[in-house]
Design an enzyme around this catalytic site. Sequence first.
Site, PDB file in Angstrom:
ATOM      1  CG  HIS A 119     116.763 141.691  57.175  1.00 13.40           C
ATOM      2  ND1 HIS A 119     116.842 140.339  57.437  1.00 13.40           N
ATOM      3  CD2 HIS A 119     118.003 142.059  56.738  1.00 13.40           C
ATOM      4  CE1 HIS A 119     118.079 139.912  57.199  1.00 13.40           C
ATOM      5  NE2 HIS A 119     118.805 140.938  56.749  1.00 13.40           N
ATOM      6  CB  SER A 124      86.037 151.725  54.133  1.00  8.93           C
ATOM      7  OG  SER A 124      85.259 151.448  55.282  1.00  8.93           O
ATOM      8  CE  LYS A 142      91.550 152.189  55.162  1.00  8.81           C
ATOM      9  NZ  LYS A 142      91.226 150.850  55.689  1.00  8.81           N
ATOM     10  CD  GLU A 144      94.194 144.919  50.261  1.00  8.57           C
ATOM     11  OE1 GLU A 144      93.622 145.918  49.786  1.00  8.57           O
ATOM     12  OE2 GLU A 144      93.916 144.439  51.373  1.00  8.57           O
TER      13      GLU A 144
END
Length: 503
Positions: free
Chosen positions: A167, A288, A294, A301
Amino acid sequence: MTQGCGSGSGSEKLWGGRFASDVDSAMLDFSESTEADSYMIAEDIWGSQGHALMLHDCGIISREHLVEILRWLEIARERFEAGELTLKRDLEDVHMNVESYLREGAGPEAGGRLHTARSRNDQVITDFRMRLRRYLLQIRRAVIVLRGVLLELAASHSEDTMPGFTHTQHAQPITVGFWLAAHAAGLERDEQRLANAFVRTNQCPLGAAALAGTSFPTDRELTAELLGFDGVIFNALDAVQSRDFAIESLAAFSALMTNLSRMAEEIVVFSSPAFGMLEVDDAFATGSSIMPQKKNPCAGELARARTAAVHGRLMELLTLLKALPSGYNRDFQNDKPPVWQACEHVIATLRVMAPMWRSMTLKLERMAELAGAEFASATELANWLVRERNMPFRDCHELVGSLVGRLVAEGLTLDDHQRVAEIVTELGQPISAEQVEGIVDPVEVVRAQKSLGSTNPRQVLACVAQLRCNLEEDASDVEADQQRLDEAYDETMRRVREVLGEA
Ligand code: ARG
């Protein structure tokens, strides 16, 4: 205008005979398939060479015509390999392009004989299977590379601990090697699915002609052999109308991408500073435009996103094929783009995944720190009580549950060994702080696991050894499949050169 074709209409089309006017330009745009067909030019030429050799072997075309046909197919092949052969859109597809090229060179008398006992219906599905099997081999190789990377990492981290989740909540300590080997095991099954898809793909439909077979005395087995197929699709109607081999490949790609996507998801999540368990190499991250600090795990992704694209292509193909009546239907033409696109997505993903995993930094200290966090060793404490105090498991579960409740209330953890010992003793099971430490330390927890296939470092090494052995077998299977194709191609070429007097 090519002699003997499209007479009266001014068309170069090889089917122009019965038509009075040229095709509308919107219709041509709608119906031509040269873009998707450009993936299988080499296959169309090889297929035509095999077909021509068979026609002559069976006494269907003369030696003289065979020589002319093969000479011009060879010139087409050389031009294609030099990057000089592009498909003309107004010739509709790769088959018409290659045949037109041949007719222009060899003349209609010889060139016009290649299509004897053949239809574009069996030709296109032959090319399709030949091109897909090449993609399948490329993808199987790429999966093998990734499996190798994961197994190497797994072997060198068989003892390092990390949290195991259920979970997405801390569940029990596991080893890093255990986690990585699990992913490698999933990819092994993906490989098996791809190998199965290869078996079903590599069957020869050529010689089925339009749908009913042919009245010429052909030798379908010879063509199949020259083209590297492992067998003939017996029923001609089945041969031209079946596309389930492509569904199987896309289903195998979809399952593979689902596994890759789950691995990618873990890269994204585990590299988030909130977890901080790994860091992607700079070469596989992006920055970024506004936030200078970043470092984004974009490869992971995008792998998730490519998975969506591949699943979509499977759905497209299933929907395209459902409810089509028997025989060739032009709908089939749209079966190739989703397959090529899916193959390219899979290859692009694997190309990035393997070096990304290889170059990734596993933050072992942070992983070890999180391994025992959130009371992850509680199950092992309960197991210990079962064994050492001869208590029913359900009672131990209850006891450790109340211990955890009290520690939470006091803001403590299982690492506060002294307090844990006091509470457990109060709950009726006298125990020392040293004993507690020896039970709940994540390193001890993973060592305590005994069952077959558990996270115990020794079991992990055994698992890796087995997976490595399977990997080697799979790698040699791929090379054997490749070799059969190469040998068939060489044999076709040997016979072509022999006919052309160049042997
Ligand atoms: N471009 C066609 C395809 O991909 C080739 C076969 C055409 N056959 C026909 N009867 N129109 O399916």
